[in-house]
Motif scaffolding. Structure first.
Motif, PDB file in Angstrom:
ATOM      1  N   THR A  56       0.837  -1.202   0.000  1.00  0.00           N
ATOM      2  CA  THR A  56       0.000   0.000   0.000  1.00  0.00           C
ATOM      3  C   THR A  56       0.869   1.249   0.000  1.00  0.00           C
ATOM      4  O   THR A  56       0.641   2.175  -0.775  1.00  0.00           O
ATOM      5  N   GLY A  59       2.551   1.611  -3.344  1.00  0.00           N
ATOM      6  CA  GLY A  59       1.582   2.070  -4.339  1.00  0.00           C
ATOM      7  C   GLY A  59       1.291   3.555  -4.229  1.00  0.00           C
ATOM      8  O   GLY A  59       1.106   4.233  -5.233  1.00  0.00           O
ATOM      9  N   GLU A  60       1.269   4.077  -2.999  1.00  0.00           N
ATOM     10  CA  GLU A  60       1.025   5.508  -2.806  1.00  0.00           C
ATOM     11  C   GLU A  60       2.189   6.352  -3.322  1.00  0.00           C
ATOM     12  O   GLU A  60       2.004   7.512  -3.677  1.00  0.00           O
ATOM     13  N   ARG A  85       1.959  -2.230 -12.763  1.00  0.00           N
ATOM     14  CA  ARG A  85       1.908  -1.722 -11.394  1.00  0.00           C
ATOM     15  C   ARG A  85       1.367  -2.797 -10.452  1.00  0.00           C
ATOM     16  O   ARG A  85       1.925  -3.055  -9.383  1.00  0.00           O
ATOM     17  N   LEU A  89       3.368  -4.549  -7.297  1.00  0.00           N
ATOM     18  CA  LEU A  89       2.887  -4.461  -5.924  1.00  0.00           C
ATOM     19  C   LEU A  89       2.601  -5.842  -5.332  1.00  0.00           C
ATOM     20  O   LEU A  89       2.757  -6.048  -4.127  1.00  0.00           O
TER      21      LEU A  89
END
Length: 118
Positions: A56, A59-60, A85, A89
């Protein structure tokens, strides 16, 4: 005849090189509130996410359309793979392994709206 002599003389001279500015040396992390600090913020967030194996957080730190190119070498053979992407991840799941990249002395180059950190 003078032109031939000048060319022959020029050929005997040592080769000329174009002067190039040396790369800036890293001087430690930039102070807060600077343009360099703004460049380092997403880099630091990405590396912290990788160290924590937190998909997470990673990804941010990435653009929504981010992709990854991964180069590996094993037994003298090189492999290059491309990941979306989501595929990238998915590689970061909780586990005991830790990766800690240290950027204690980064060099940052900013050219308009493009920046490079190394």
């Amino acid at each position: 005849m003078p032109l031939i002599f000048a060319l022959a003389l020029a050929a005997q001279m040592s080769p000329m090189t174009t002067p190039v500015q040396p790369l800036p040396k890293g001087t430690g992390l930039p102070p807060p509130g600077t343009e360099e600090a703004q460049v380092m913020a997403p880099v630091t967030a990405l590396l912290n996410g990788i160290a924590a194996r937190d998909a997470t957080a990673i990804g941010e730190a990435l653009r929504p359309d981010a992709t990854a190119t991964i180069a590996t070498e094993q037994a003298g053979a090189s492999t290059i793979t491309h990941k979306t992407r989501a595929e990238l991840l998915a590689r970061f799941t909780p586990g005991p392994e830790r990766f800690q990249e240290r950027l204690g002395d980064p060099a940052i180059e900013i050219d308009g709206d493009i920046a490079m950190v190394w």
